[in-house]
Design a protein around this motif. Structure first.
Motif, PDB file in Angstrom:
ATOM      1  N   ALA A  67       8.052  -6.514   2.535  1.00 60.23           N
ATOM      2  CA  ALA A  67       8.838  -6.091   1.197  1.00 60.23           C
ATOM      3  C   ALA A  67       7.823  -5.409   0.370  1.00 60.23           C
ATOM      4  O   ALA A  67       8.240  -4.008  -0.073  1.00 60.23           O
ATOM      5  N   GLU A  68       6.804  -5.989   0.093  1.00 57.68           N
ATOM      6  CA  GLU A  68       5.773  -5.423  -0.951  1.00 57.68           C
ATOM      7  C   GLU A  68       5.034  -4.171  -0.409  1.00 57.68           C
ATOM      8  O   GLU A  68       5.012  -2.924  -1.033  1.00 57.68           O
ATOM      9  N   LEU A  69       5.293  -3.777   0.958  1.00 57.91           N
ATOM     10  CA  LEU A  69       4.777  -2.530   1.523  1.00 57.91           C
ATOM     11  C   LEU A  69       5.995  -1.355   1.555  1.00 57.91           C
ATOM     12  O   LEU A  69       5.544  -0.371   1.903  1.00 57.91           O
ATOM     13  N   GLY A  70       7.013  -1.920   1.310  1.00 55.26           N
ATOM     14  CA  GLY A  70       8.075  -1.063   1.338  1.00 55.26           C
ATOM     15  C   GLY A  70       8.577  -0.532   2.933  1.00 55.26           C
ATOM     16  O   GLY A  70       8.900   0.508   3.114  1.00 55.26           O
ATOM     17  N   LEU A  71       8.258  -1.585   3.705  1.00 61.60           N
ATOM     18  CA  LEU A  71       8.517  -1.353   5.213  1.00 61.60           C
ATOM     19  C   LEU A  71      10.001  -1.115   5.463  1.00 61.60           C
ATOM     20  O   LEU A  71      10.528  -0.698   6.735  1.00 61.60           O
ATOM     21  N   ASP A  72      10.743  -1.368   4.404  1.00 60.88           N
ATOM     22  CA  ASP A  72      12.697  -1.538   4.869  1.00 60.88           C
ATOM     23  C   ASP A  72      12.753   0.006   4.674  1.00 60.88           C
ATOM     24  O   ASP A  72      13.908   0.366   5.056  1.00 60.88           O
ATOM     25  N   ASP A  73      11.844   0.954   4.286  1.00 62.10           N
ATOM     26  CA  ASP A  73      12.081   2.646   4.016  1.00 62.10           C
ATOM     27  C   ASP A  73      12.362   3.069   5.768  1.00 62.10           C
ATOM     28  O   ASP A  73      11.476   3.129   6.389  1.00 62.10           O
ATOM     29  N   ALA A  74      13.762   3.282   5.818  1.00 62.49           N
ATOM     30  CA  ALA A  74      13.938   3.898   6.976  1.00 62.49           C
ATOM     31  C   ALA A  74      13.440   5.252   7.513  1.00 62.49           C
ATOM     32  O   ALA A  74      13.229   5.689   8.425  1.00 62.49           O
ATOM     33  N   SER A  75      12.740   5.815   6.482  1.00 66.75           N
ATOM     34  CA  SER A  75      12.267   7.164   6.675  1.00 66.75           C
ATOM     35  C   SER A  75      10.699   7.218   7.303  1.00 66.75           C
ATOM     36  O   SER A  75       9.934   8.193   7.662  1.00 66.75           O
ATOM     37  N   LEU A  76      10.331   5.914   7.415  1.00 64.85           N
ATOM     38  CA  LEU A  76       8.624   5.683   7.889  1.00 64.85           C
ATOM     39  C   LEU A  76       8.593   6.130   9.180  1.00 64.85           C
ATOM     40  O   LEU A  76       9.643   5.464   9.883  1.00 64.85           O
ATOM     41  N   THR A  77       7.512   6.691   9.607  1.00 67.32           N
ATOM     42  CA  THR A  77       7.437   6.881  11.034  1.00 67.32           C
ATOM     43  C   THR A  77       6.978   5.832  11.780  1.00 67.32           C
ATOM     44  O   THR A  77       6.288   4.752  11.393  1.00 67.32           O
ATOM     45  N   ASN A  78       7.045   5.753  13.053  1.00 63.90           N
ATOM     46  CA  ASN A  78       6.303   4.656  14.023  1.00 63.90           C
ATOM     47  C   ASN A  78       4.916   4.551  13.677  1.00 63.90           C
ATOM     48  O   ASN A  78       4.408   3.475  13.614  1.00 63.90           O
ATOM     49  N   ASP A  79       4.319   5.763  13.488  1.00 65.12           N
ATOM     50  CA  ASP A  79       2.733   5.717  13.301  1.00 65.12           C
ATOM     51  C   ASP A  79       2.715   5.084  11.883  1.00 65.12           C
ATOM     52  O   ASP A  79       1.712   4.140  11.846  1.00 65.12           O
ATOM     53  N   ALA A  80       3.239   5.067  10.729  1.00 62.50           N
ATOM     54  CA  ALA A  80       3.142   4.284   9.665  1.00 62.50           C
ATOM     55  C   ALA A  80       3.427   2.863   9.865  1.00 62.50           C
ATOM     56  O   ALA A  80       2.692   1.969   9.407  1.00 62.50           O
ATOM     57  N   LEU A  81       4.371   2.492  10.628  1.00 59.09           N
ATOM     58  CA  LEU A  81       4.766   1.117  10.922  1.00 59.09           C
ATOM     59  C   LEU A  81       3.615   0.496  11.868  1.00 59.09           C
ATOM     60  O   LEU A  81       3.080  -0.740  11.615  1.00 59.09           O
ATOM     61  N   LEU A  82       3.155   1.348  12.750  1.00 62.23           N
ATOM     62  CA  LEU A  82       2.029   0.843  13.559  1.00 62.23           C
ATOM     63  C   LEU A  82       0.723   0.547  12.680  1.00 62.23           C
ATOM     64  O   LEU A  82       0.204  -0.227  12.830  1.00 62.23           O
ATOM     65  N   ASP A  83       0.401   1.587  11.563  1.00 63.79           N
ATOM     66  CA  ASP A  83      -0.523   1.399  10.857  1.00 63.79           C
ATOM     67  C   ASP A  83      -0.660   0.075  10.050  1.00 63.79           C
ATOM     68  O   ASP A  83      -1.686  -0.652   9.830  1.00 63.79           O
ATOM     69  N   ALA A  84       0.618  -0.257   9.602  1.00 65.00           N
ATOM     70  CA  ALA A  84       0.799  -1.263   8.779  1.00 65.00           C
ATOM     71  C   ALA A  84       0.650  -2.573   9.500  1.00 65.00           C
ATOM     72  O   ALA A  84      -0.016  -3.577   9.240  1.00 65.00           O
ATOM     73  N   MET A  85       1.094  -2.677  10.917  1.00 67.03           N
ATOM     74  CA  MET A  85       0.961  -4.115  11.816  1.00 67.03           C
ATOM     75  C   MET A  85      -0.573  -4.040  11.884  1.00 67.03           C
ATOM     76  O   MET A  85      -1.160  -5.162  12.163  1.00 67.03           O
ATOM     77  N   ILE A  86      -1.388  -2.923  12.142  1.00 64.62           N
ATOM     78  CA  ILE A  86      -2.694  -3.041  12.460  1.00 64.62           C
ATOM     79  C   ILE A  86      -3.409  -3.390  11.272  1.00 64.62           C
ATOM     80  O   ILE A  86      -4.428  -4.379  11.423  1.00 64.62           O
ATOM     81  N   GLU A  87      -3.214  -3.067  10.013  1.00 63.27           N
ATOM     82  CA  GLU A  87      -3.564  -3.389   8.572  1.00 63.27           C
ATOM     83  C   GLU A  87      -3.317  -4.966   8.439  1.00 63.27           C
ATOM     84  O   GLU A  87      -4.224  -5.691   7.790  1.00 63.27           O
ATOM     85  N   HIS A  88      -2.032  -5.273   8.686  1.00 65.33           N
ATOM     86  CA  HIS A  88      -1.454  -6.652   8.444  1.00 65.33           C
ATOM     87  C   HIS A  88      -1.217  -7.273   9.663  1.00 65.33           C
ATOM     88  O   HIS A  88       0.080  -7.272   9.954  1.00 65.33           O
ATOM     89  N   PRO A  89      -1.814  -7.948  10.596  1.00 64.23           N
ATOM     90  CA  PRO A  89      -1.337  -8.401  11.920  1.00 64.23           C
ATOM     91  C   PRO A  89      -0.184  -9.404  11.712  1.00 64.23           C
ATOM     92  O   PRO A  89       0.696  -9.506  12.400  1.00 64.23           O
ATOM     93  N   VAL A  90      -0.053 -10.109  10.505  1.00 59.48           N
ATOM     94  CA  VAL A  90       0.875 -10.953  10.148  1.00 59.48           C
ATOM     95  C   VAL A  90       2.370 -10.201  10.394  1.00 59.48           C
ATOM     96  O   VAL A  90       3.382 -10.935  10.483  1.00 59.48           O
ATOM     97  N   LEU A  91       2.156  -8.860  10.235  1.00 63.09           N
ATOM     98  CA  LEU A  91       3.585  -8.170  10.364  1.00 63.09           C
ATOM     99  C   LEU A  91       3.984  -8.101  11.889  1.00 63.09           C
ATOM    100  O   LEU A  91       5.285  -7.763  12.024  1.00 63.09           O
ATOM    101  N   ILE A  92       3.303  -8.530  13.020  1.00 62.22           N
ATOM    102  CA  ILE A  92       3.690  -8.351  14.111  1.00 62.22           C
ATOM    103  C   ILE A  92       4.536  -9.691  14.507  1.00 62.22           C
ATOM    104  O   ILE A  92       3.786 -10.916  14.499  1.00 62.22           O
ATOM    105  N   ASN A  93       5.595  -9.605  15.013  1.00 55.52           N
ATOM    106  CA  ASN A  93       6.501 -10.682  15.244  1.00 55.52           C
ATOM    107  C   ASN A  93       6.185 -11.404  16.528  1.00 55.52           C
ATOM    108  O   ASN A  93       5.499 -10.920  17.550  1.00 55.52           O
ATOM    109  N   ARG A  94       6.309 -12.721  16.801  1.00 56.93           N
ATOM    110  CA  ARG A  94       5.626 -13.228  17.641  1.00 56.93           C
ATOM    111  C   ARG A  94       6.777 -14.372  18.237  1.00 56.93           C
ATOM    112  O   ARG A  94       7.843 -14.663  17.520  1.00 56.93           O
TER     113      ARG A  94
END
Length: 143
Positions: A67-94
């Motif tokens: 939520a803090e990173l605004g990842l619920d924004d539907a306009s974010l690209t796949n690259d932006a979402l991947l960047d977030a997961m790489i920067e914050h691995p806790v975002l990767i579901n398991r």
């Protein structure tokens, strides 16, 4: 010997149950604690593709900076979402599991049964007591 990799968080019950189901098939998987050793961007992209998912499908919201990173924004690209997961691995579901039969986000944990090459060796119940595999190694279907 079957080569299986689980991207695991030992603090997660679903991840622990999935790991136990893999072991119940007689295989000791390669366990990657992804919060300590996250996958590379290229590997993450490959696993997402092999799983037939989009990056958004792998995003974990609960207990993360989603939520803090605004990842619920539907306009974010796949690259932006991947960047977030790489920067914050806790975002990767398991847990994310890789076997010769495919890649799967194993939520619920018994989803791993669909991609395990080897049959279950005996009964298995989740940590909460839910029976998943019977004494003959067959998957139990909920009534």
């Amino acid at each position: 010997m079957t080569d299986i990799v689980i991207y695991h968080n030992p603090a997660c019950g679903t991840s622990r149950n999935t790991l136990a189901l893999i072991r119940n098939s007689g295989v000791e998987p390669h366990v990657v604690e992804y919060l300590k050793s996250p996958p590379s961007r290229a590997l993450l992209v490959e696993m997402i593709g092999r799983a037939g998912m989009a990056p958004r499908d792998l995003l974990r919201q609960k207990g993360t900076p989603y939520a803090e990173l605004g990842l619920d924004d539907a306009s974010l690209t796949n690259d932006a979402l991947l960047d977030a997961m790489i920067e914050h691995p806790v975002l990767i579901n398991r847990p994310l599991v890789v076997t010769p039969l495919g890649v799967r986000l194993c939520r619920p944990s018994e989803a791993v049964l669909d991609i395990l090459p080897d049959a279950q060796k005996g009964a298995f119940a989740k940590e909460d007591g839910e029976q998943v595999v019977d004494a003959d190694g067959r998957r139990v279907t909920p009534a």
